[in-house]
Design an enzyme around this catalytic site. Sequence first.
Site, PDB file in Angstrom:
ATOM      1  N   CYS A 135       0.838  -1.205   0.000  1.00  0.00           N
ATOM      2  CA  CYS A 135       0.000   0.000   0.000  1.00  0.00           C
ATOM      3  C   CYS A 135       0.868   1.248   0.000  1.00  0.00           C
ATOM      4  CB  CYS A 135      -0.923  -0.013   1.218  1.00  0.00           C
ATOM      5  SG  CYS A 135      -1.948   1.462   1.324  1.00  0.00           S
ATOM      6  N   CYS A 138      -0.601   4.139   2.164  1.00  0.00           N
ATOM      7  CA  CYS A 138      -0.384   4.012   3.613  1.00  0.00           C
ATOM      8  C   CYS A 138       1.069   4.307   3.974  1.00  0.00           C
ATOM      9  CB  CYS A 138      -0.709   2.592   4.095  1.00  0.00           C
ATOM     10  SG  CYS A 138      -2.125   1.837   3.331  1.00  0.00           S
ATOM     11  N   ASP A 139       1.996   3.777   3.205  1.00  0.00           N
ATOM     12  CA  ASP A 139       3.399   3.779   3.640  1.00  0.00           C
ATOM     13  C   ASP A 139       4.315   4.701   2.841  1.00  0.00           C
ATOM     14  OD1 ASP A 139       2.662   1.840   5.494  1.00  0.00           O
ATOM     15  OD2 ASP A 139       2.977   0.224   4.060  1.00  0.00           O
TER      16      ASP A 139
END
Length: 312
Positions: A135, A138-139
């Site tokens: 992801c 997200c990261d």
Amino acid sequence: MPESEYELVIIGGGPAGVTAGIYAARARIKALLIEKALIGGQVNYTERIDNYPGFKNGVSSRELCQNFESQIKELGLPVAQSEAKEITLKEKEKRVALDGRTITSHTLIVATGAVPNTLGVEGEERLTGRGVSYCATCDGPLFRNLRVAVVGGGDKALEEALFLSKFARDVFVIHRREAFRGVRILQEKALSEKNIRVVWNSIVEKIDGNQSVQSITLRDVKTQERKELSLDGVFIFIGIHPNSELLKDKVKLDTLGCIVTDDCMETSERGVFAAGDVRSKLLRQVTTAVGDGAQAAFSAQRYLEDLKTPNG
Ligand code: NAP
């Protein structure tokens, strides 16, 4: 017709399930939507959707998911934040076991989506969450000014490489062939981005690092030459596989485990419908999931009307 708690239970709150929910609520069907995590499903794990009609500059995934949620809320569609553990199919009653309770419904729409594939190479599992990610949304921001690899050659890999190029110093796209699968407009954008470099004809053999990712070992599939690439992160986007376990051995699945439906989204079992990425089909997009969801709800409504007729 036997008494059931619901006329329709929709499992999965991604674009397909949400659309089915909107149609069901507007048709005044007594429906319940079950979602174990976030409304919007996989959309939550990408940054933007650039090919949804009506948004010529794309739409942020966060905005789209928030709108999904407020739309079903305003329509009064009940949502259970829970995981469907098991489905039992009886002729005119479908049972869905949740944590601690079982609900009954006349008809079901399974819109459980799909999950990312893993490479299955040494170091991948151990370093997941420590530099290995599925992801970018997200990261990605954790890799500001660092070096990352994106594995894959489809739309997702290209989209996420473009997103990561805003943070990372260098983005290496590792693809096993010498032509991308992803749509041309994304190829053009990625290839013209100065901090994105493509490593063609290469596969990842190993991910290395003690506490976090430090390097990957690549093999050129043409020359068989191996090389090590120093990195801080590896983002893997190599397709998805369907979340169809709930219906395994209960309805017809294709060889990839996707649920087979007819054009009306009905599975091989009467009154059980499937929609979105979990379904056997060629194009898995938000746009196609939305179409599936609408069709599935319409078909479920027809099925319910048939049940109510004297010989139904
Ligand atoms: P995809 O289109 O199936 O592409 C997978 C890519 O990964 C391909 O380039 C494939 O290589 C490569 N690959 C597969 N297995 C591999 C392995 N073991 N090692 C190395 N490379 C491997 O899937 P995706 O791009 O990950 O996208 C996932 C799904 O999301 C797709 O269904 C896509 O349509 C959907 N999506 C939707 C939207 C939207 O709605 N706007 C946006 C992005 C993605 P080959 O080309 O050699 O097969």
